[in-house]
Design a protein around this motif. Structure first.
Motif: not given
Ligand SMILES: NC(=O)c1ccc[n+]([C@@H]2O[C@H](COP(=O)([O-])OP(=O)(O)OC[C@H]3O[C@@H](n4cnc5c(N)ncnc54)[C@H](O)[C@@H]3O)[C@@H](O)[C@H]2O)c1
Ligand SMILES: [Fe+2]
Length: 385
Positions: A290-291, A296-300, A320-323, A376-377
């Protein structure tokens, strides 16, 4: 620089029964006496005997060191090295998960280079290749049998040192799924998530390249297909074999591309609280994803497709969020605990985060992290946000 050097063991054998091939490789390296490095648990359940029977039948001499513990320490490495010297060994056979294999690598480096193991913390710190190592993997897994990395805990500073060094690569890497059928479900789950983390970190690492991309995506797909099956039925040989390939390919991917912030943070949980490595990675993986997402959203999104998620009607963000969502649910289904259920204490977060920033894995992370970001993470994972 317009060339790439690939790092891999000299030989690899993967598949049921492959430990029978060991003696002929001992002949090739002209090994006189091996130190077999392993742990008490594997000795007691008979896994070690399966290998030593092969050595006995072939008349190959060896001494046995069964003292490895998870998250092995500097003093443990020194103890194993003392046995290696006392017994007059000239090569190593590691049998186990990452812990025995990493101790074998450390002894191999010390045997050729001398000094203290702390001297080799960092990137390519040794001068000479270690003595030959036959690395027999029993978890799926750390990939230690294939990687140019090993991890040793400095028990004084409570820090896991990540040594990245081509001189520690094994001569022969063996992955026999028949040695893995006795892994209990929680160990299968944790080590399988470690393999998934290797694949994902390698895929988004700054130094990724086509060779590592292919390995990483295929590994992600195999974990998606077979990790839960291997947890639910440890005797499912197809699932165990898929996980062997997944962990090997993921190991090869990160050994060549690098790791990232999940490992940099997970090493601190291992060093500080002795949290099992796979559990630490599994807990942190989706929070770091998430961080990292803005970088790298295309890679996710590629990872989502590797997990066989239909992304045809999704934006890259949604994919990416689905992954991330898929991995969160997988972790729940295989009973990965939450950070709040481990020994982690919020009052330690500053120290852990400072050490994480210094970890050898951190520079490859796709998003530059500050001290505040790392803290934070950790806290997001703690509060399961
Ligand atoms: N060198 C690398 O590239 C690399 C990569 C990732 C992690 N690591 C390191 O590896 C270590 C973790 O290794 P691990 O997760 O494989 O676990 P491990 O080697 O620490 O073993 C954990 C436990 O599992 C048991 N076990 C192992 N194989 C088994 C089997 N087939 N059946 C039943 N029980 C079995 C062991 O007896 C032990 O009690 C950590 O120190 C971590 O930092 C190294
Ligand atoms: Fe790992």
């Amino acid at each position: 620089m317009n060339y790439k050097e690939l790092y891999q063991p000299a030989h690899t054998i993967i598949g049921k029964g492959c430990i029978q091939e060991i003696p002929k490789h001992i002949d090739t390296i002209a090994g006189k006496k091996a130190l077999v490095v392993t742990d008490e648990g594997l000795y007691k359940i008979g896994t070690v005997k399966k290998v030593t029977d092969v050595l006995d039948r072939a008349g190959k001499p060896y001494a046995l060191y069964t003292g490895v513990k998870p998250n092995p320490t500097v003093s443990l490495v020194n103890e194993a090295k003392a046995v290696y010297d006392r017994e007059g060994c000239d090569y190593l056979i590691g049998i186990g998960g990452g812990s025995p294999l990493d101790v074998s690598k450390a002894v191999s480096i010390l045997a050729k280079n001398g000094g203290k193991i702390e001297d080799y913390n960092g990137l390519d710190k040794s001068k000479k290749s270690g003595v030959p190592l036959i690395a027999i993997n029993t978890t799926a897994g750390t990939g230690s049998e294939v990687t140019r990395a090993y991890v040793v805990t400095d028990e004084v500073r409570k820090v896991k040192m990540l040594m990245v060094d081509a001189h520690c690569l094994s001569y022969l890497a063996l992955n026999d799924p028949a040695l893995m059928v006795d892994m209990p479900a929680p160990l299968t789950a944790a080590t399988g998530m470690d393999a998934l983390t290797h694949a994902i970190e390698a895929y988004v690492a700054k130094s990724h390249f086509p060779f590592t991309d292919g390995l990483a995506l295929e590994a992600v797909g195999l974990v998606g297909k077979s990790l839960q099956k291997a947890c639910e039925n440890g005797r499912d040989m197809d699932a165990r074999t898929d996980m062997c390939w997944a962990e090997y390919m993921a190991g090869l991917a990160f050994s060549n591309a690098g790791l990232g912030m999940v490992h940099a943070m997970a090493h601190q949980l291992g060093g500080f609280y002795n949290t099992p490595h796979g559990v630490a990675n599994a807990i942190l993986l989706t929070y770091v994803m998430k961080y990292n997402l803005p970088s790298c959203k295309d890679r996710y999104a590629d990872i989502a497709r590797a997990l066989k998620i239909d992304t045809s009607h999704m934006t890259p963000d949604q994919a990416a969020n689905a992954a991330i969502d898929y991995i969160e649910k997988l972790a729940e289904r295989i009973y990965i605990p939450k950070l709040s259920q481990t020994a982690f204490k919020p009052s330690d977060v500053l120290t852990l985060s400072l050490h994480a920033l210094e970890d050898t894995g951190m520079p490859e992370n796709p998003r530059e992290a500050t001290l505040v970001d790392v803290q934070k993470v950790f806290m997001d994972a703690y509060y399961a946000k």
